[in-house]
Design an enzyme around this catalytic site. Structure first.
Site, PDB file in Angstrom:
ATOM      1  N   VAL A 106     -24.859 -72.387 -31.643  1.00  0.00           N
ATOM      2  CA  VAL A 106     -23.865 -72.880 -30.685  1.00  0.00           C
ATOM      3  C   VAL A 106     -24.500 -73.761 -29.615  1.00  0.00           C
ATOM      4  CG1 VAL A 106     -22.312 -72.124 -28.828  1.00  0.00           C
ATOM      5  CG2 VAL A 106     -22.162 -71.085 -31.070  1.00  0.00           C
TER       6      VAL A 106
ATOM      7  N   THR B 181     -25.118 -62.692 -28.289  1.00  0.00           N
ATOM      8  CA  THR B 181     -24.478 -61.457 -27.796  1.00  0.00           C
ATOM      9  C   THR B 181     -24.327 -60.511 -28.984  1.00  0.00           C
ATOM     10  OG1 THR B 181     -22.344 -62.602 -28.056  1.00  0.00           O
ATOM     11  CG2 THR B 181     -23.218 -62.447 -25.831  1.00  0.00           C
TER      12      THR B 181
ATOM     13  N   THR C  65     -19.850 -65.621 -26.846  1.00  0.00           N
ATOM     14  CA  THR C  65     -18.666 -64.764 -26.973  1.00  0.00           C
ATOM     15  C   THR C  65     -18.929 -63.480 -26.196  1.00  0.00           C
ATOM     16  OG1 THR C  65     -18.278 -65.682 -29.150  1.00  0.00           O
ATOM     17  CG2 THR C  65     -17.164 -63.603 -28.643  1.00  0.00           C
TER      18      THR C  65
ATOM     19  N   LEU D 218     -16.519 -73.237 -33.035  1.00  0.00           N
ATOM     20  CA  LEU D 218     -17.077 -73.986 -34.177  1.00  0.00           C
ATOM     21  C   LEU D 218     -17.437 -73.051 -35.326  1.00  0.00           C
ATOM     22  CD1 LEU D 218     -20.383 -73.471 -34.374  1.00  0.00           C
ATOM     23  CD2 LEU D 218     -20.415 -75.018 -32.447  1.00  0.00           C
TER      24      LEU D 218
ATOM     25  N   ASN E  71     -10.830 -64.370 -33.432  1.00  0.00           N
ATOM     26  CA  ASN E  71     -11.747 -63.946 -34.492  1.00  0.00           C
ATOM     27  C   ASN E  71     -11.258 -62.685 -35.203  1.00  0.00           C
ATOM     28  OD1 ASN E  71     -13.488 -66.024 -34.436  1.00  0.00           O
ATOM     29  ND2 ASN E  71     -15.241 -64.911 -33.640  1.00  0.00           N
TER      30      ASN E  71
ATOM     31  N   PHE F 207      -7.986 -69.142 -44.937  1.00  0.00           N
ATOM     32  CA  PHE F 207      -8.443 -67.746 -44.793  1.00  0.00           C
ATOM     33  C   PHE F 207      -7.691 -66.788 -45.708  1.00  0.00           C
ATOM     34  CE2 PHE F 207     -11.747 -67.427 -41.631  1.00  0.00           C
ATOM     35  CZ  PHE F 207     -11.794 -68.732 -41.210  1.00  0.00           C
TER      36      PHE F 207
ATOM     37  N   HIS G 182      -8.727 -66.670 -49.051  1.00  0.00           N
ATOM     38  CA  HIS G 182      -9.549 -66.663 -50.262  1.00  0.00           C
ATOM     39  C   HIS G 182     -10.197 -65.288 -50.400  1.00  0.00           C
ATOM     40  CE1 HIS G 182      -8.974 -70.921 -50.682  1.00  0.00           C
ATOM     41  NE2 HIS G 182      -9.287 -71.060 -49.401  1.00  0.00           N
TER      42      HIS G 182
ATOM     43  N   GLY H 248     -12.696 -62.480 -51.567  1.00  0.00           N
ATOM     44  CA  GLY H 248     -14.130 -62.578 -51.816  1.00  0.00           C
ATOM     45  C   GLY H 248     -14.826 -61.247 -51.605  1.00  0.00           C
TER      46      GLY H 248
ATOM     47  N   CYS I 268     -20.469 -63.814 -36.477  1.00  0.00           N
ATOM     48  CA  CYS I 268     -19.358 -63.626 -35.523  1.00  0.00           C
ATOM     49  C   CYS I 268     -18.375 -62.524 -35.899  1.00  0.00           C
ATOM     50  CB  CYS I 268     -18.611 -64.945 -35.345  1.00  0.00           C
ATOM     51  SG  CYS I 268     -19.610 -66.166 -34.494  1.00  0.00           S
TER      52      CYS I 268
HETATM   53  P1  NAD Z   1     -28.532 -67.678 -31.770  1.00  0.00           P
HETATM   54  O1  NAD Z   1     -29.087 -66.320 -31.847  1.00  0.00           O
HETATM   55  O2  NAD Z   1     -28.601 -68.611 -32.942  1.00  0.00           O
HETATM   56  O3  NAD Z   1     -29.197 -68.454 -30.531  1.00  0.00           O
HETATM   57  C1  NAD Z   1     -29.393 -67.914 -29.263  1.00  0.00           C
HETATM   58  C2  NAD Z   1     -30.572 -68.620 -28.605  1.00  0.00           C
HETATM   59  O4  NAD Z   1     -30.660 -68.250 -27.242  1.00  0.00           O
HETATM   60  C3  NAD Z   1     -31.931 -68.272 -29.219  1.00  0.00           C
HETATM   61  O5  NAD Z   1     -32.603 -69.467 -29.587  1.00  0.00           O
HETATM   62  C4  NAD Z   1     -32.670 -67.544 -28.083  1.00  0.00           C
HETATM   63  O6  NAD Z   1     -34.071 -67.769 -28.099  1.00  0.00           O
HETATM   64  C5  NAD Z   1     -32.024 -68.161 -26.864  1.00  0.00           C
HETATM   65  N1  NAD Z   1     -32.134 -67.388 -25.618  1.00  0.00           N
HETATM   66  C6  NAD Z   1     -31.847 -66.073 -25.411  1.00  0.00           C
HETATM   67  N2  NAD Z   1     -32.026 -65.758 -24.107  1.00  0.00           N
HETATM   68  C7  NAD Z   1     -32.429 -66.878 -23.478  1.00  0.00           C
HETATM   69  C8  NAD Z   1     -32.754 -67.201 -22.126  1.00  0.00           C
HETATM   70  N3  NAD Z   1     -32.674 -66.294 -21.148  1.00  0.00           N
HETATM   71  N4  NAD Z   1     -33.140 -68.468 -21.844  1.00  0.00           N
HETATM   72  C9  NAD Z   1     -33.214 -69.396 -22.812  1.00  0.00           C
HETATM   73  N5  NAD Z   1     -32.894 -69.157 -24.105  1.00  0.00           N
HETATM   74  C10 NAD Z   1     -32.505 -67.919 -24.431  1.00  0.00           C
HETATM   75  O7  NAD Z   1     -27.006 -67.492 -31.339  1.00  0.00           O
HETATM   76  P2  NAD Z   1     -25.697 -68.342 -31.761  1.00  0.00           P
HETATM   77  O8  NAD Z   1     -25.322 -68.066 -33.180  1.00  0.00           O
HETATM   78  O9  NAD Z   1     -25.873 -69.746 -31.314  1.00  0.00           O
HETATM   79  O10 NAD Z   1     -24.600 -67.635 -30.853  1.00  0.00           O
HETATM   80  C11 NAD Z   1     -24.598 -67.768 -29.444  1.00  0.00           C
HETATM   81  C12 NAD Z   1     -23.274 -67.222 -28.907  1.00  0.00           C
HETATM   82  O11 NAD Z   1     -22.187 -68.042 -29.378  1.00  0.00           O
HETATM   83  C13 NAD Z   1     -22.942 -65.804 -29.350  1.00  0.00           C
HETATM   84  O12 NAD Z   1     -22.303 -65.129 -28.308  1.00  0.00           O
HETATM   85  C14 NAD Z   1     -21.982 -66.012 -30.507  1.00  0.00           C
HETATM   86  O13 NAD Z   1     -21.107 -64.934 -30.674  1.00  0.00           O
HETATM   87  C15 NAD Z   1     -21.230 -67.236 -30.059  1.00  0.00           C
HETATM   88  N6  NAD Z   1     -20.656 -68.020 -31.160  1.00  0.00           N
HETATM   89  C16 NAD Z   1     -21.383 -68.247 -32.288  1.00  0.00           C
HETATM   90  C17 NAD Z   1     -20.843 -69.023 -33.318  1.00  0.00           C
HETATM   91  C18 NAD Z   1     -21.633 -69.264 -34.574  1.00  0.00           C
HETATM   92  O14 NAD Z   1     -21.044 -69.755 -35.543  1.00  0.00           O
HETATM   93  N7  NAD Z   1     -22.919 -68.959 -34.645  1.00  0.00           N
HETATM   94  C19 NAD Z   1     -19.567 -69.577 -33.185  1.00  0.00           C
HETATM   95  C20 NAD Z   1     -18.864 -69.361 -31.995  1.00  0.00           C
HETATM   96  C21 NAD Z   1     -19.422 -68.568 -30.992  1.00  0.00           C
END
Ligand code: NAD
Length: 438
Positions: free
Chosen positions: A11, A86, A122, A153, A211, A252, A254, A256, A263
């Site tokens: 994200v 998170t 989130t 996304l 979600n 949504f 499908h 599987g 998420c």
């Molecule tokens: P991720 O684990 O891929 O990335 C998190 C990043 O944050 C890591 O690179 C970590 O090193 C960094 N980090 C943690 N603490 C830090 C700090 N204090 N300072 C600097 N960097 C720090 O996570 P993600 O998949 O990108 O998800 C992030 C959030 O977005 C979550 O809450 C998730 O639920 C939400 N989200 C994710 C998606 C998805 O498709 N992955 C979609 C929508 C929402």
């Protein structure tokens, strides 16, 4: 505008790159030195189609850079986005807010002038208020506002989703913060999309409700699929007939091997937990969580049937282990339930996945990794389509069947049909919610 994004995961990095492409001046910060080194040498640490070119274009234009140093990054910034993980807290299903709160404290220490602190991660209802409290405790004199801006996304289509969102949700408490958020998203206004400006709690709730609803829709069709198998109906036809009703919609639906990913599993658990804590149980969501586990286990039973009741000594070729195509993300993927069950039962497992190997090597010890579906299925007892990567959608089934010891297929994404399998020389074929090969 000057924007800081904390966290360069799926994200944070996509948001940072896209904001810079809007023309904003963006600094992305992460604690992980390996990621920042990679990004500074022009490499993207995750697999997301199109991200590397877009990133390089904006780095070269001088609008995007990466650093470990938050204090330096914050110089002159008008907004800082918290996009850290998170994950599910061990034991109770609650979202673990350690990273969000640590980031909030760091921002409070680093900020000098008015700033809008935007939570993109989130987070449960009430978290933005806690962010505000933590920041005020850390630096009482700081002038700031908090804002909630949940992200919708999808991995694998993240850039398009970010650039052409169905909606943008913004939760704010002040006009000043609303203005900053409007300025950030202004480049999107040209495309006319709905922006929902609301209070903090509603914004936080929208993300979990959306979600949980999508996870429910998937789980509903998976449950219907199980019944279709019993009564001789075809879930693909059922989903088509249902989805053509505009009130239902075709996405949504499908069937599987159960939902996975970073998420749905954690967000449904977190919503159930929020319901319990507020004496307002989320009974539908709780049922969805339980059924999804059953769905994944049901897949193992399906494979067991195709292996005549025992995995022992069988060679099984798995096509796809990421939770969906076009991502390298393995978090909570159905493969993490299915593959260990096969290995535990004494099978030899070969895996092919276009992007999953890097993550999968730690998560699936004991499997053999191959690049080619034909080599992987050679002399095997069973081939399993577990993730519907394009690479597995048009396999030469006759060639596959011809090379196998016992030509049997578990098509857990309904890519092929019993007729395709029979014509190719398979002696066994099982899919989801459709009659097996007689
Ligand atoms: P991720 O684990 O891929 O990335 C998190 C990043 O944050 C890591 O690179 C970590 O090193 C960094 N980090 C943690 N603490 C830090 C700090 N204090 N300072 C600097 N960097 C720090 O996570 P993600 O998949 O990108 O998800 C992030 C959030 O977005 C979550 O809450 C998730 O639920 C939400 N989200 C994710 C998606 C998805 O498709 N992955 C979609 C929508 C929402």
């Amino acid at each position: 505008m000057r924007i800081v994004v904390i966290g360069t995961g799926y994200v944070g990095l996509v948001s940072g790159v896209c904001f810079s492409d809007f023309g904003h001046d963006v600094v992305c910060v992460d604690k992980d030195a390996r990621k920042i080194d990679m990004l500074n040498s022009g490499k993207v640490p995750i697999f997301e189609p199109g991200l590397d070119q877009l990133m390089m274009r904006n780095v070269e234009a001088g609008r995007l850079r990466f650093t470990l140093d938050l204090t330096e990054a914050m110089e002159g910034a008008e907004a800082v986005f918290i996009a850290v993980g998170t994950p599910t807290r061990r034991g109770d299903g609650h979202a673990d807010l350690t990273y969000v709160m640590a980031a909030a404290q760091e921002v409070a220490k680093a900020a000098k002038d008015y700033i809008v602190v935007v939570t993109k991660s989130t987070v449960p209802v009430g978290t933005n208020r806690k962010v505000r409290e933590v920041m005020t405790q850390t630096t009482p004199e700081l002038d700031f506002d908090v804002a909630s801006n949940p992200e919708f996304l999808r991995e694998g289509a993240a850039i398009d989703d970010f650039m052409k969102p169905d909606r943008v949700v913004v939760g704010v408490e002040t006009e000043r913060a609303a203005k900053v958020m409007a300025d950030i998203y202004r480049p999107l206004y040209l495309r006319e999309f709905p922006i929902v400006v609301t209070d903090l709690e509603s914004a936080e709730m929208i993300k979990y409700a959306a979600n949980a609803f999508l996870a429910t829709k998937i789980t509903f069709i998976n449950e219907i699929a199980a019944l279709c198998e019993k009564v001789g109906a075809d879930v693909k036809q059922v989903a088509k007939g249902m989805g053509l009703d505009n009130r239902i919609g075709k996405n949504f639906l499908h069937a599987g091997p159960g939902y996975g990913g970073s998420c749905f599993p954690k967000d449904t658990k977190a919503l159930a937990r929020i319901g319990q804590e507020n004496a307002s149980p989320m009974m539908i969501t709780e049922a969805v969580i339980a059924i999804n586990e059953q769905v994944k286990r049901r897949m193992v039973d399906k494979l067991l049937d195709l292996c005549d009741g025992s995995f022992n000594g069988k060679t099984i070729a798995i096509m796809g282990v990421t939770f969906k195509p076009n991502t390298d993300d393995m978090r909570d993927a159905p493969s993490l339930t299915v593959v260990p069950a096969l290995l535990g039962g004494g099978a030899k497992v070969r895996v092919v996945d276009p992007q999953g190997r890097h993550e999968g090597e730690h998560l699936l010890p004991g499997v053999e990794w191959l690049d080619d579906p034909y080599a992987a299925s050679e002399h095997s007892d069973l081939i399993v389509i577990l993730t519907e990567w394009n690479e597995f959608r048009a396999l030469d089934l006759t060639r596959i069947a011809g090379g196998m010891k016992t030509p049997r297929m578990a098509d857990l994404r309904n890519v092929y049909s019993a007729e395709d399998a029979r014509n190719a020389g398979f002696e066994g074929y099982s899919s989801i919610g459709r009659p097996d090969m007689a």
